[in-house]
Design a protein around this motif. Structure first.
Motif, mmCIF file in Angstrom:
data_model
loop_
_atom_site.group_PDB
_atom_site.id
_atom_site.type_symbol
_atom_site.label_atom_id
_atom_site.label_comp_id
_atom_site.label_asym_id
_atom_site.label_seq_id
_atom_site.Cartn_x
_atom_site.Cartn_y
_atom_site.Cartn_z
ATOM 1 N N ARG A 18 1.852 6.906 -6.697
ATOM 2 C CA ARG A 18 0.909 7.996 -7.013
ATOM 3 C C ARG A 18 1.565 9.355 -6.783
ATOM 4 O O ARG A 18 1.379 10.286 -7.564
ATOM 5 C CB ARG A 18 -0.362 7.865 -6.169
ATOM 6 C CG ARG A 18 -1.326 6.817 -6.672
ATOM 7 C CD ARG A 18 -2.686 6.905 -5.996
ATOM 8 N NE ARG A 18 -2.625 6.727 -4.553
ATOM 9 C CZ ARG A 18 -2.792 5.569 -3.913
ATOM 10 N NH1 ARG A 18 -3.056 4.476 -4.611
ATOM 11 N NH2 ARG A 18 -2.713 5.508 -2.610
ATOM 12 N N GLU A 30 0.837 -1.205 0.000
ATOM 13 C CA GLU A 30 0.000 0.000 0.000
ATOM 14 C C GLU A 30 0.873 1.256 0.000
ATOM 15 O O GLU A 30 0.579 2.223 -0.693
ATOM 16 C CB GLU A 30 -0.937 -0.005 1.219
ATOM 17 C CG GLU A 30 -1.947 1.115 1.211
ATOM 18 C CD GLU A 30 -2.855 1.098 -0.018
ATOM 19 O OE1 GLU A 30 -3.170 2.205 -0.516
ATOM 20 O OE2 GLU A 30 -3.253 0.018 -0.493
ATOM 21 N N LYS A 72 2.129 1.830 -3.488
ATOM 22 C CA LYS A 72 1.097 2.456 -4.326
ATOM 23 C C LYS A 72 1.012 3.946 -4.053
ATOM 24 O O LYS A 72 0.908 4.761 -4.972
ATOM 25 C CB LYS A 72 -0.270 1.808 -4.073
ATOM 26 C CG LYS A 72 -0.431 0.432 -4.638
ATOM 27 C CD LYS A 72 -1.823 -0.097 -4.323
ATOM 28 C CE LYS A 72 -1.958 -1.559 -4.622
ATOM 29 N NZ LYS A 72 -3.275 -2.076 -4.216
ATOM 30 N N THR A 73 1.069 4.299 -2.763
ATOM 31 C CA THR A 73 0.996 5.710 -2.382
ATOM 32 C C THR A 73 2.197 6.478 -2.928
ATOM 33 O O THR A 73 2.059 7.582 -3.468
ATOM 34 C CB THR A 73 0.932 5.848 -0.845
ATOM 35 O OG1 THR A 73 -0.213 5.141 -0.373
ATOM 36 C CG2 THR A 73 0.850 7.295 -0.416
#
Length: 120
Positions: free
Chosen positions: A31, A24, A27-28
């Protein structure tokens, strides 16, 4: 590690996380990187538009004819045809750059490049 021990702090934090939390976080971070790159592109585009405007142009006017690969071909646009496809005389090659398929096919069929020379 910097003088304040930041690298050590991050490493310890990552090691304490489970796999789902790490994925996670990745992914952050992805982004955040994408958002950063998007902002930088927009800033560059704005700067280019401003520079074009200062010279009395719209950016689209300056790049309208610049399609990928087109510049390379345009350098040969004025080049005289050195070779002609005997089966289709409208297919020519200047002798510069990548050989067209019809030239490679003719060579593979046993023809000599000299046989394809354009008549002056």
């Amino acid at each position: 590690m910097d003088g304040n021990g930041h690298m050590s702090h991050w490493s310890e934090a990552f090691e304490a996380m489970d796999l789902d939390a790490l994925k996670e976080m990745r992914k952050t971070i992805d982004r955040a990187i994408s958002g950063y790159e998007t902002r930088k592109r927009k800033e560059a585009l704005t700067a280019l538009e401003q520079a074009a405007k200062e010279h009395g142009f719209k950016l689209s006017d300056l790049v309208a004819d610049q399609k990928p690969g087109k510049g390379r071909r345009s350098s040969d646009a004025g080049a005289e045809a050195a070779y002609v496809n005997p089966e289709k005389p409208d297919e020519t090659w200047s002798g510069r750059g990548r050989r067209p398929r019809w030239v490679n096919d003719a060579l593979a069929a046993g023809r000599a490049l000299e046989e394809l020379k354009a008549q002056s």
